[in-house]
Design a protein around this motif. Structure first.
Motif, PDB file in Angstrom:
ATOM      1  N   ARG B 228       2.579  -8.174  -9.624  1.00 23.99           N
ATOM      2  CA  ARG B 228       2.976  -6.781  -9.383  1.00 23.99           C
ATOM      3  C   ARG B 228       1.758  -5.903  -9.568  1.00 23.99           C
ATOM      4  O   ARG B 228       1.091  -5.960 -10.616  1.00 23.99           O
ATOM      5  N   ALA B 229       1.489  -5.089  -8.577  1.00 23.57           N
ATOM      6  CA  ALA B 229       0.481  -4.038  -8.726  1.00 23.57           C
ATOM      7  C   ALA B 229       1.219  -2.724  -8.895  1.00 23.57           C
ATOM      8  O   ALA B 229       2.391  -2.611  -8.514  1.00 23.57           O
ATOM      9  N   CYS B 230       0.543  -1.745  -9.469  1.00 21.43           N
ATOM     10  CA  CYS B 230       1.197  -0.453  -9.688  1.00 21.43           C
ATOM     11  C   CYS B 230       1.773   0.040  -8.367  1.00 21.43           C
ATOM     12  O   CYS B 230       1.055   0.162  -7.374  1.00 21.43           O
ATOM     13  N   PRO B 231       3.083   0.328  -8.348  1.00 24.81           N
ATOM     14  CA  PRO B 231       3.700   0.724  -7.082  1.00 24.81           C
ATOM     15  C   PRO B 231       3.219   2.086  -6.585  1.00 24.81           C
ATOM     16  O   PRO B 231       3.376   2.396  -5.398  1.00 24.81           O
ATOM     17  N   VAL B 232       2.649   2.878  -7.485  1.00 24.34           N
ATOM     18  CA  VAL B 232       2.129   4.187  -7.066  1.00 24.34           C
ATOM     19  C   VAL B 232       0.678   3.989  -6.622  1.00 24.34           C
ATOM     20  O   VAL B 232      -0.128   3.409  -7.368  1.00 24.34           O
ATOM     21  N   PHE B 233       0.357   4.467  -5.422  1.00 23.49           N
ATOM     22  CA  PHE B 233      -1.005   4.282  -4.902  1.00 23.49           C
ATOM     23  C   PHE B 233      -2.008   4.971  -5.821  1.00 23.49           C
ATOM     24  O   PHE B 233      -1.842   6.132  -6.175  1.00 23.49           O
ATOM     25  N   GLY B 234      -3.013   4.231  -6.217  1.00 27.61           N
ATOM     26  CA  GLY B 234      -4.028   4.789  -7.107  1.00 27.61           C
ATOM     27  C   GLY B 234      -3.683   4.672  -8.584  1.00 27.61           C
ATOM     28  O   GLY B 234      -4.473   5.067  -9.441  1.00 27.61           O
ATOM     29  N   MET B 430       6.068  -5.003   0.652  1.00 34.41           N
ATOM     30  CA  MET B 430       6.430  -3.697   1.217  1.00 34.41           C
ATOM     31  C   MET B 430       5.701  -2.551   0.508  1.00 34.41           C
ATOM     32  O   MET B 430       5.355  -1.552   1.139  1.00 34.41           O
ATOM     33  N   LEU B 431       5.492  -2.702  -0.783  1.00 31.64           N
ATOM     34  CA  LEU B 431       4.896  -1.602  -1.568  1.00 31.64           C
ATOM     35  C   LEU B 431       3.378  -1.570  -1.455  1.00 31.64           C
ATOM     36  O   LEU B 431       2.758  -0.574  -1.842  1.00 31.64           O
ATOM     37  N   HIS B 432       2.783  -2.658  -0.979  1.00 29.75           N
ATOM     38  CA  HIS B 432       1.318  -2.694  -0.905  1.00 29.75           C
ATOM     39  C   HIS B 432       0.872  -3.144   0.478  1.00 29.75           C
ATOM     40  O   HIS B 432       0.180  -4.138   0.641  1.00 29.75           O
ATOM     41  N   GLY B 433       1.281  -2.376   1.446  1.00 33.98           N
ATOM     42  CA  GLY B 433       0.913  -2.674   2.821  1.00 33.98           C
ATOM     43  C   GLY B 433      -0.417  -2.051   3.195  1.00 33.98           C
ATOM     44  O   GLY B 433      -1.115  -1.437   2.374  1.00 33.98           O
ATOM     45  N   ALA B 434      -0.758  -2.259   4.452  1.00 31.61           N
ATOM     46  CA  ALA B 434      -1.866  -1.532   5.077  1.00 31.61           C
ATOM     47  C   ALA B 434      -1.182  -0.810   6.230  1.00 31.61           C
ATOM     48  O   ALA B 434      -1.078  -1.322   7.334  1.00 31.61           O
ATOM     49  N   ILE B 649       7.552   8.263   1.581  1.00 34.76           N
ATOM     50  CA  ILE B 649       6.825   8.288   0.313  1.00 34.76           C
ATOM     51  C   ILE B 649       7.508   9.252  -0.643  1.00 34.76           C
ATOM     52  O   ILE B 649       7.841  10.383  -0.266  1.00 34.76           O
ATOM     53  N   ASP B 650       7.726   8.783  -1.854  1.00 35.50           N
ATOM     54  CA  ASP B 650       8.201   9.680  -2.909  1.00 35.50           C
ATOM     55  C   ASP B 650       7.559   9.216  -4.205  1.00 35.50           C
ATOM     56  O   ASP B 650       7.445   8.005  -4.449  1.00 35.50           O
ATOM     57  N   GLY B 651       7.122  10.172  -5.015  1.00 36.55           N
ATOM     58  CA  GLY B 651       6.468   9.807  -6.270  1.00 36.55           C
ATOM     59  C   GLY B 651       5.213   8.964  -6.050  1.00 36.55           C
ATOM     60  O   GLY B 651       4.854   8.136  -6.882  1.00 36.55           O
ATOM     61  N   GLY B 652       4.572   9.170  -4.900  1.00 33.86           N
ATOM     62  CA  GLY B 652       3.314   8.459  -4.638  1.00 33.86           C
ATOM     63  C   GLY B 652       3.475   6.999  -4.273  1.00 33.86           C
ATOM     64  O   GLY B 652       2.508   6.246  -4.282  1.00 33.86           O
ATOM     65  N   ARG B 653       4.715   6.595  -3.941  1.00 37.84           N
ATOM     66  CA  ARG B 653       4.964   5.192  -3.603  1.00 37.84           C
ATOM     67  C   ARG B 653       5.898   5.093  -2.398  1.00 37.84           C
ATOM     68  O   ARG B 653       6.630   6.033  -2.093  1.00 37.84           O
ATOM     69  N   VAL B 654       5.882   3.945  -1.772  1.00 39.40           N
ATOM     70  CA  VAL B 654       6.767   3.703  -0.639  1.00 39.40           C
ATOM     71  C   VAL B 654       8.183   3.472  -1.152  1.00 39.40           C
ATOM     72  O   VAL B 654       8.397   2.769  -2.143  1.00 39.40           O
ATOM     73  N   GLU B 655       9.141   4.093  -0.469  1.00 36.96           N
ATOM     74  CA  GLU B 655      10.528   3.994  -0.943  1.00 36.96           C
ATOM     75  C   GLU B 655      11.247   2.740  -0.452  1.00 36.96           C
ATOM     76  O   GLU B 655      12.213   2.311  -1.058  1.00 36.96           O
ATOM     77  N   GLN B 656      10.780   2.165   0.661  1.00 35.98           N
ATOM     78  CA  GLN B 656      11.480   1.010   1.233  1.00 35.98           C
ATOM     79  C   GLN B 656      10.873  -0.275   0.661  1.00 35.98           C
ATOM     80  O   GLN B 656       9.693  -0.540   0.877  1.00 35.98           O
ATOM     81  N   GLU B 657      11.684  -1.052  -0.060  1.00 42.00           N
ATOM     82  CA  GLU B 657      11.150  -2.236  -0.734  1.00 42.00           C
ATOM     83  C   GLU B 657      11.574  -3.552  -0.093  1.00 42.00           C
ATOM     84  O   GLU B 657      11.103  -4.608  -0.507  1.00 42.00           O
ATOM     85  N   ASN B 658      12.495  -3.486   0.853  1.00 44.04           N
ATOM     86  CA  ASN B 658      12.938  -4.748   1.455  1.00 44.04           C
ATOM     87  C   ASN B 658      13.649  -4.434   2.767  1.00 44.04           C
ATOM     88  O   ASN B 658      13.766  -3.264   3.148  1.00 44.04           O
ATOM     89  N   PHE B 659      14.132  -5.471   3.434  1.00 46.91           N
ATOM     90  CA  PHE B 659      14.744  -5.284   4.744  1.00 46.91           C
ATOM     91  C   PHE B 659      16.107  -4.585   4.672  1.00 46.91           C
ATOM     92  O   PHE B 659      16.680  -4.265   5.709  1.00 46.91           O
TER      93      PHE B 659
END
Lengths: 156, 723
Positions: B228-234, B430-434, B649-659
């Motif tokens: 797991r990486a921090c879900p918030v970018f940065g 999903m949370l750490h895409g490009a 994006i909400d709270g600096g992170r992607v809201e969609q985590e799965n299909f």
């Protein structure tokens, strides 16, 4: 420990009971044809048959499957692509990346078990697996082709 | 990384002994070195190995991720080799092997629909050179002039005497022949293997579960990891409680991978993942914790009117014309973040010792992977290698952005001598895409009394994929890729419309969400903006959209030809079935000219796409059957994006985590796709990407025809189509 019947063979598998069937198949039984896609039974890459019914194995604990239940994976359909469904897939050269295709094939096998001559609406309703390469139309055509050959062999 | 950095390095060690072909994924760790020493395989040249039983192994440097490149490139080599296609197999050389041999296989990068169009010439030359060496070997054996011999279907014949020999019998002698100084390639008109609709070489194993993808790799003593990486970018890891999970079954170690991520390494992946889910982690969410889709939209909106913008194309004087006595038409569009959502989640396996580091990775860029392995392992690059595996989908995700590989190597360093396989969960993926970058676009145009476009201004505001990757882009604020499909000429996308006053400019705005190359890249939204707006202009001018485009495409017959092809096939201008409405779009990009026509119906606000007709002019076509599959698949990808695709994006992170929340197209939504291949012959264009770009606008223009509603903010699901 779980006692499972996989592809006709009874296997005693060293696994914590809550482990999803998918991971028991992949990591303990060594059957990696069944794929991990989402972990929440959404994408269908992990589809296997249990007593002939399409089941998404990523969200089903191994302990929920009884030793008498027949688990069929893509490896058990046929090892050499001779099953009519695999033959139809081969004839139409369906896969692109191929990652979802084992799940598609197993979902198709379940559909043809219950509905030997599926309509387009049957296929749309029952095959809900995700393919990101976009093989859907060829999957549909291959299911129809397999239905024809399987029906012909039943009559013949 | 970088390919350029690699190419400047020279590794001349052991080239004579480096003929070992690596059987992908199945050899034991470090076995490559032993194979090199033995040099047992009958390599005719770098591209071609021929076994005594006449089996031909063709080496393919580009990656196979479903697009059919493996088969297409093999067809090109086999065509010139004059071998028996039924005996052809393929293998990937490793990037390390290529480096040791002065990059003999050229670029490994597989993206931008370049696999074939960038390498067709040298792979054909490789096949032709091998053929000449095989002929030379037979001629030497028979003591006859080479000119009296010919080759076909893996058999060399001495024409005067009728003697013949198979490739397998002379392959090892051929390897010692002098490679020809130059070879003449066949005219595509006489191709027998290339250009034909042959089945893929890699289908069978995909039907039985035998195909080994990255997630399937098994190595002796292998450990498994989930991360797991921090879900918030940065954001960063503030703390975690390893003791809380270290006693869980199978757990070997909890590893802080870097300042952003924590992984659990265990005997099996499920054990590692279970422990990771139970691991208490406190995040330091960093500077982006308040970033939302709304704040990003505001940032881009400002760029729509900003004075400062980089000019892509400028002809005439748009501003004066727009301010004149004209009918002004204006519209603003926006395109959201998209996720690649490959079916196979990101993964990599690495094995580290103090002497060597190897990785097994589904990669679109093997050389970038190798460079990363060397950098992270801290070992000289010649002590590293990468074994490529087929990708369970790539779509641009696995080329430039390989942080999963970085993480795998760091984890392997924590377990020297033991391979570690890292698989991202779908949520991590999903949370750490490009992510496909976000843009907005304001279009303004002037129409004269005859309904002609006298001025056209297209202002793009938004994110640059190249900004994080290239220093010169950061220095100048100019990202040439932003103008894909809008350029004043060039193979990467020439704007087809002739307009006397034209301005296309870009105000770069870079939100803190990492952008990447997403199948179709910037052509996707550029085609959508231009083609939907041109449809608006046609409507405002009261002119049929096909007729309107014909006039604008007067100087670009190739653009027009594909459009005419789809219009004719779909029955444009003739009545459609009751309730069916049509839309058109065209664009040029990735070296190819493409167009689409869509037939849709909208009933009770519900859209149904019945039929797509697509045409593509790629110049040459190496395998029409596979090109058709790529075009068909591109509509699944492009229409997924158009209808549903959106990472919010909400709270600096992607809201969609799965299909369950990131909706993609499924079987019941897939339209019939008819593909028209119209190769016009004098160039080489890409296949996998360009038609994605016309999927959205063709459908949206048909939606307008059906409802009178313009969908300008993507995806379509956020718009009501109720009339």
């Amino acid at each position: 420990m779980a006692r499972l019947t996989i592809n006709g063979e009874i296997r005693d598998i060293e696994v914590a009971p809550e482990t999803p069937l998918l991971w028991a198949l992949r990591e303990q039984a060594g059957l990696t044809g069944t794929k991990f896609g989402c972990g929440i039974a959404q994408c269908g890459a992990c589809t296997v048959l249990i007593d002939g019914v399409a089941t998404r194995s990523c969200a089903l604990p191994a302990s929920a499957v009884g030793p008498d239940q027949q688990i069929l994976t893509v490896e058990g359909l046929s090892n050499d692509a001779t099953h009519p469904i695999q033959q139809a897939w081969l004839a139409l050269d369906v896969p692109q990346c191929g990652y979802c295709q084992a799940g598609m094939i197993m979902a198709a096998a379940a559909l043809l078990n219950s509905t030997p001559t599926p309509t387009d609406d049957d296929i749309s309703a029952e095959i809900t697996n995700i393919c990101r390469c976009g093989t859907y139309n060829r999957v549909r055509a291959a299911i129809k082709l397999a239905a024809e050959t399987m029906s012909a062999s039943r009559k013949g | 990384m970088t390919v350029a950095a690699l190419s400047r390095r020279r590794f001349l060690i052991g080239t004579a002994a480096a003929a070992g072909g690596f059987s992908l994924g199945f050899h034991l760790p470090f076995a490559a070195q032993a194979q090199e020493r033995e040099a047992i395989l009958p390599e005719v040249n770098a591209w071609v190995l021929i076994h005594p039983d006449d089996t031909v192994v063709i080496r393919i440097a580009r990656s196979e991720m479903g697009q059919g490149t493996l088969t297409g490139l093999a067809q090109l080599v086999a065509e010139e080799l004059e071998c028996d296609w039924s005996k052809v197999t393929t293998e990937y050389p490793t990037p390390g092997e290529s480096l040791r041999r002065n990059r003999i296989w050229g670029n490994f990068s597989t993206g931008g629909s370049r696999g074939i169009r960038e390498s067709h010439e040298y792979v054909r030359q490789g096949g032709a050179a091998a053929r000449e060496m095989l002929i030379a070997a037979a001629a030497t054996l028979w003591k006859v002039p080479e000119a009296e011999c010919s080759a076909a279907s893996s058999i060399i014949t001495h024409n005067p005497s009728g003697r013949s020999v198979t490739y397998g019998a002379v392959a090892s002698l051929a390897a010692h022949m002098q490679p020809p100084a130059d070879v003449r390639l066949k005219d595509p008109k006489v191709w027998k293997i290339a250009g034909k609709p042959l089945p893929r070489l890699d289908t069978r194993d995909k039907l039985t579960g035998k195909q080994v993808y990255g997630v399937d790799l098994q190595l002796p003593g292998m450990l498994n990891a989930s991360i797991r990486a921090c879900p918030v970018f940065g954001g960063k890891v503030a703390s975690f409680d390893a003791a809380a999970v270290s006693g869980m079954p199978g757990v070997r170690k909890v590893v802080q991978v870097d300042e952003t991520a924590v992984a659990v390494v265990a005997d099996t992946w499920w054990q590692a993942h279970s422990a990771l889910l139970a691991l208490p982690i406190v995040w330091d969410e960093g500077p982006n914790e308040n970033v939302t889709s709304q704040s990003i939209a505001e940032m881009l909106k400002e760029g729509l009117e900003a004075e400062d913008a980089v000019i892509g194309t400028r002809i005439g004087d748009v501003r004066t014309e727009l301010a004149g006595d004209v009918k002004l038409v204006s519209a603003t569009y926006s395109y959201p973040y998209q996720h690649h959502a490959t079916m196979e989640p990101m993964n990599a396996t690495a094995l580290y010792t103090t002497e060597r580091c190897e990785a097994w990775v589904p990669t679109q860029n093997g050389e970038a992977s190798l460079s990363l392995v060397a950098e992270v392992s801290g070992l000289p690059i010649e002590q590293c290698d990468v074994h490529k595996l087929h990708l369970g989908g790539g779509f641009g995700r696995r080329g430039w952005h390989q942080e999963y590989l970085r993480q795998a190597v760091i984890l392997a360093k924590a377990f020297p001598g033991s391979p570690v396989k890292l698989i991202w969960s779908r949520e991590e993926d999903m949370l750490h895409g490009a992510y496909h970058p976000v843009t907005q676009c304001r279009l303004r145009a002037a129409l004269n009394k005859n309904g002609e476009v006298t001025a056209f201004h297209m202002r793009i505001s938004g994110q640059s994929i190249l900004w994080p990757l290239r220093a010169e882009v950061r220095e100048t604020g100019r990202d040439p890729a932003v103008f894909q499909g809008l350029n004043d000429g060039g193979s990467e996308g020439a704007f087809g419309y002739t307009i006397s006053n034209l301005l296309i400019d870009h105000a770069m705005r870079n939100p803190p969400v990492p952008p990447g190359f997403w199948r179709g890249v910037n052509l996707n939204q550029n085609a959508l903006y231009v083609e939907c707006f041109v449809d608006e202009l046609a409507h405002e001018a009261g002119i049929d959209p096909l007729e309107f485009r014909r006039k604008l495409l007067v100087d670009n017959p190739k653009h027009l030809a594909v459009l005419e092809a789809v219009a004719e096939r779909v029955g444009w201008g003739k009545p459609a079935e009751n309730g069916i409405h049509r839309g058109l779009a065209q664009i040029m990009g990735f070296g190819s000219y493409v167009a689409a026509a869509a037939e849709v119906s909208v009933t009770g606000g519900e859209l149904r796409i019945h039929r797509i007709v697509a045409a593509t002019d790629t110049g040459h076509i190496v395998n029409p059957a596979q090109a058709e599959r790529q075009v068909e698949g591109s509509f699944a990808y492009g229409l997924s994006a158009c209808l549903f695709g959106e990472c919010t994006i909400d709270g600096g992170r992607v809201e969609q985590e799965n299909f369950d929340t990131y909706e993609v197209m499924r079987m019941d939504q897939m339209p019939a796709v008819e593909t028209i291949l119209v190769p016009s012959g004098d160039f080489w264009g890409g296949v996998g990407e360009p038609t994605i770009a016309v999927a959205g606008p063709a459908v949206l223009n048909a939606v307008f025809a059906a409802t009178g509603k313009r969908v300008r903010q993507l995806p379509l699901k956020n718009n009501s189509l109720a009339v």
